[in-house]
Design an enzyme around this catalytic site. Structure first.
Site, PDB file in Angstrom:
ATOM      1  N   ASP A   1     -10.016 -39.299 -37.005  1.00 56.58           N
ATOM      2  CA  ASP A   1     -11.397 -39.714 -36.911  1.00 56.58           C
ATOM      3  C   ASP A   1     -11.374 -41.123 -36.290  1.00 56.58           C
ATOM      4  OD1 ASP A   1     -14.238 -39.196 -39.125  1.00 56.58           O
ATOM      5  OD2 ASP A   1     -14.103 -39.961 -37.082  1.00 56.58           O
TER       6      ASP A   1
HETATM    7  C1  GLC Z   1     -17.433 -40.543 -36.661  1.00 57.97           C
HETATM    8  C2  GLC Z   1     -17.474 -39.265 -37.450  1.00 57.97           C
HETATM    9  C3  GLC Z   1     -16.958 -38.075 -36.690  1.00 57.97           C
HETATM   10  C4  GLC Z   1     -17.299 -38.213 -35.207  1.00 57.97           C
HETATM   11  C5  GLC Z   1     -16.528 -39.417 -34.681  1.00 57.97           C
HETATM   12  C6  GLC Z   1     -16.824 -39.676 -33.207  1.00 57.97           C
HETATM   13  O1  GLC Z   1     -17.059 -41.618 -37.437  1.00 57.97           O
HETATM   14  O2  GLC Z   1     -16.891 -39.291 -38.748  1.00 57.97           O
HETATM   15  O3  GLC Z   1     -17.551 -36.902 -37.260  1.00 57.97           O
HETATM   16  O4  GLC Z   1     -16.926 -37.035 -34.507  1.00 57.97           O
HETATM   17  O5  GLC Z   1     -16.785 -40.599 -35.413  1.00 57.97           O
HETATM   18  O6  GLC Z   1     -18.178 -39.994 -33.032  1.00 57.97           O
END
Ligand code: GLC
Length: 756
Positions: free
Chosen positions: A263
């Protein structure tokens, strides 16, 4: 004491050497390995490491010298995110990247339709390709452990079986159309508060039986190519470097052959991450850039490990054909074919909770309809950080009503209340005080206008609920009451006009103790996508019968739900008791009061899942706790009769399949879909089980008066439990009762059979 045992089990599981690594499926990605051998042999170490971290915010590098294209990612689970700047969280402000806003996760789940989930995935993939994207950062398939979870609306259900079937449908729909999914957030990211620091303490059985199944199903049954490691820790180890999750379970047991991306900002180490199985650090290269090259040169990680991580990425790259730069972004992202899918999903997601003859709306004599509530005009596409969709259009509930009955009724509108707005700005107490006074005055004015409009109408459509500032990534709700004083407002409206139909456009549970008795009809219409308003209007006027079913339990009050009832969330007294036990157990000499006081504050960075498998209806039914509306509940505009339940045998061996059949008849005046559900209750088990568990379901369409023999299957292997001593699946061959019904709280037919 039980909790302490629970904690010891949870901690003991860490260094598990697999005693029975069950071989998962054989991924289609393996077919590229021979070709990849040749590619890797030509790559330099720098080129290999360059693939293991972000190139831009939503891009990771290929190998330009060898003609291997970069991999392009796009949020989110229910709409292809606008084109983002290479660095940072801002969009580029294009015109052509306006996407279809599909109904959000809990709305899709409320359709109880794997077939619609497949169509949904198809639609997402079509729009991802138009934008030149290779991997969608979705589906978001964490189990809804707490009703207040900031991303409960984004996720699917409280039940692993329903979540799994929909995750498989979505994944197949996306990957059959040339795009990779990225299952998120792996794993146990079930809260937003402290999501980047919280350590989830969970026993093996609950992890394998409740929280991992949607990920396992999408890998083993739909060959998912991507997984996103979550921000949190599980039993002490960050997900992005958790060997048990990323290697033992995901790759060895399930046969996952694709790539794991962190993430955004969720990577915490260099060597541990890349050895555990992390392929790409997003969105930068703090750990898997130069630090990784240095670690390789220092002999801390072998080039063979790097080659394996690169291989896993190249498999996905070979499977997903890159869209040539000059082919991408040539037309508007949102297309009519996808808008149609969004409408179909929206129509079958709307849940009718109560109807005392108020619906369908009666339109003879051109009635005056008062539409009251800011949720009637609010845009629900944007908000929620990564899951926000810059959509081409969104039909709001008021739009939908005007589209469908603008000529058949006199529609009045009053905003009624000020919706909650997302704000990053920190305010001083004085500023807040002044703001609250202004808000109070505004609220009184809005309420007064609403009551005037209600007086003039023959029926009030109260359109309330949450919005994307109330339910959002990054924070959990503190309660489930309707925001913005909606409860108070509907009481005032009822005093001047009791003829109220209430529609809640929320993504997660609300407290219904005020609105339910004051509403002649009550529906949930979700954050329901670009076509949500048209779908709602079609249900309200009876063009289609409502057919959605609750994907989660609606509790009488929040405190009844398991994590709250046990004090496990928010990290409060209960975990402090456990923590205090730990303190007293482990530091017998030091029983100092401040340790106890410290513990009594609770520990916001430890989440004890001591309810284990008893989440959602498993908790309420096992503890015989009443609910406001049960899991799987939803009314239609007709009635159904269930009869003649049969099974093909009375005794089943552990590799058999139970064939269930029963008659279903539409005994009402209108065509409608029924979602039939089969739960299993263990009669004389050898281990503890929840009172019932969903093990089969089907959406059945019947015309008025039509009958059908419904046939469903339950493989006996789906009834196994995770044996925490053997660290493997095990059989509990006992008598079971099949419970066939219209919801977890409405069992129509029962039959006992024996597993031998
Ligand atoms: C965020 C989210 C994830 C998302 C990523 C990119 O923090 O937790 O679901 O795909 O960042 O935006």
């Amino acid at each position: 004491m039980r909790n302490l045992k629970f904690i010891i089990i949870a901690v003991m599981m860490l260094p598990i050497v697999s005693l029975s690594a069950e071989k998962g499926h054989r991924s289609a990605l393996l077919q590229y390995d021979r070709q990849i051998d040749g590619i890797i042999s030509q790559m330099t170490l720098e080129e290999k490491v360059n693939m293991l971290h972000a190139k831009f915010m939503f891009v990771s590098a290929g190998v330009e010298r060898l003609g291997i294209a970069d991999i392009k990612y796009a949020d989110g689970p229910f709409g292809i995110r606008e084109e983002m700047q290479p660095k940072g969280w801002a969009g580029l402000g294009w015109e052509t990247d306006k996407a279809t806003f599909f109904p959000t996760g809990s709305a899709l789940a409320a359709t109880w339709s794997p077939e619609l989930a497949y169509s949904y995935g198809t639609g997402m993939a079509k729009e991802a390709r138009l934008r030149g994207k290779d991997m969608i950062l979705g589906p978001a398939i964490n189990i809804q452990r707490i009703p207040t979870g900031g991303r409960t609306y984004e996720y699917l259900s409280e039940d692993p079986f329903l979540s799994s079937k929909l995750a498989v449908g979505y994944t197949k729909g996306v990957q059959d159309n040339g795009v990779a999914v990225c299952l998120k957030h792996y794993a146990l990211n079930n809260q937003e508060d402290n999501r980047g620091t919280v350590n989830v303490i969970i026993g093996e059985r609950a992890m394998h039986e409740i929280y991992l199944p949607p990920f396992r199903a999408a890998v083993e049954e739909a060959d998912a190519f991507g997984v996103m490691s979550a921000y949190n820790k599980v039993n002490g180890f960050w997900c992005a470097e958790n060997e048990i999750l990323l290697d033992k379970i995901l790759r060895q047991d399930w046969g996952f052959a694709g790539m794991v991306i962190s993430d955004w900002g969720g990577t915490h180490s260099t060597v541990r991450s890349v050895k555990a199985g992390l392929n790409v650090e997003m969105p930068d290269q703090k750990y898997l850039g130069q630090a990784l090259i240095d670690s390789i040169k220092a002999g801390l990680v072998s080039e063979e490990t790097i080659n394996q991580r690169v291989r896993e990425i190249l498999r996905v790259r070979m499977a997903i054909k890159p869209v040539p730069e000059d082919m991408a972004n040539k037309e508007m992202t949102s297309q009519p074919a996808q808008q149609k899918i969004a409408y179909e999903v929206a129509c079958k997601s709307i849940v009718l909770l109560k109807n005392e003859g108020a619906l369908p709306l009666k339109l003879e004599n051109k009635p005056v309809i008062a539409v009251i509530g800011a949720n009637a005009t609010q845009i629900m596409a944007t908000g929620g950080l990564g899951a926000g969709v810059k959509t081409l259009y969104e039909i709001t509930p008021l739009d939908g009503l005007k589209n469908r009955i603008g000529d058949k009724a006199e529609i009045l509108f009053a905003q009624g209340y000020e919706p909650v707005k997302f704000s990053w700005v920190r305010k001083t107490p004085e500023q807040l005080e002044k703001e609250n006074q202004e808000k109070e005055l505004a609220a009184q004015k809005l309420a007064k206008e609403a009551i005037e409009v209600a007086k003039k109408a023959s029926i009030v459509l109260f359109i309330g609920g949450d919005n994307r500032a109330v339910e959002t990534e990054g924070s959990d709700r503190k309660d489930i009451f309707l925001p913005s004083g909606q409860d108070e407002l509907i009481k005032k409206i009822a005093e001047v006009n009791p003829n109220i139909v209430t529609v809640l456009t929320s993504g997660a549970p609300n407290d219904l103790n005020v609105v339910k008795p004051l509403s002649k009809a009550l529906l949930i219409s979700w954050f329901n996508g670009s076509e949500g308003g048209n779908a709602l209007a079609d249900v309200l006027i009876g063009k289609i019968s409502p057919s959605g079913r609750l994907p989660f339990t609606l509790p009488v009050k929040l405190e009844d739900s398991p994590a709250y009832a046990l004090g496990n969330y928010p990290q409060g007294k209960k975990s402090a008791d456990v923590f205090a036990n730990l303190v007293s157990e482990t530091e017998s000499t030091d029983k100092s009061q401040e340790k106890k006081d410290e513990a009594a504050k609770g520990d916001p960075n430890t989440a004890y899942y001591s309810e284990e498998s008893l989440i959602g209806y498993r908790w309420f039914d096992t503890k015989n706790k009443p609910v406001m509306y049960p899991f799987g509940y939803g009314l239609t505009y007709t009635t159904f009769n269930y009869s003649k339940l049969k099974t093909d045998k009375d005794k089943y061996g552990k590799s058999d399949i139970i064939h269930v059949a029963f008659e279903l008849k539409n005994t009402g005046k209108m065509a409608a879909d029924e979602v039939v559900q089969v739960y299993v209750h263990r009669v004389n088990p050898s281990v503890e089980w929840p009172a019932k568990e969903l093990k089969a379901f089907s959406r059945v369409s019947l015309a008025s008066g039509e009958s059908k023999t419904v046939k469903l299957e339950i493989p006996i292997e789906n009834l196994r439990y995770w044996n925490e001593t053997k660290h493997a699946w095990d059989d509990d061959l006992c008598k079971i009762e099949l419970l066939v019904g219209a919801s977890a709280g409405d069992i129509k037919l029962k039959k006992e059979i024996t597993l031998k």
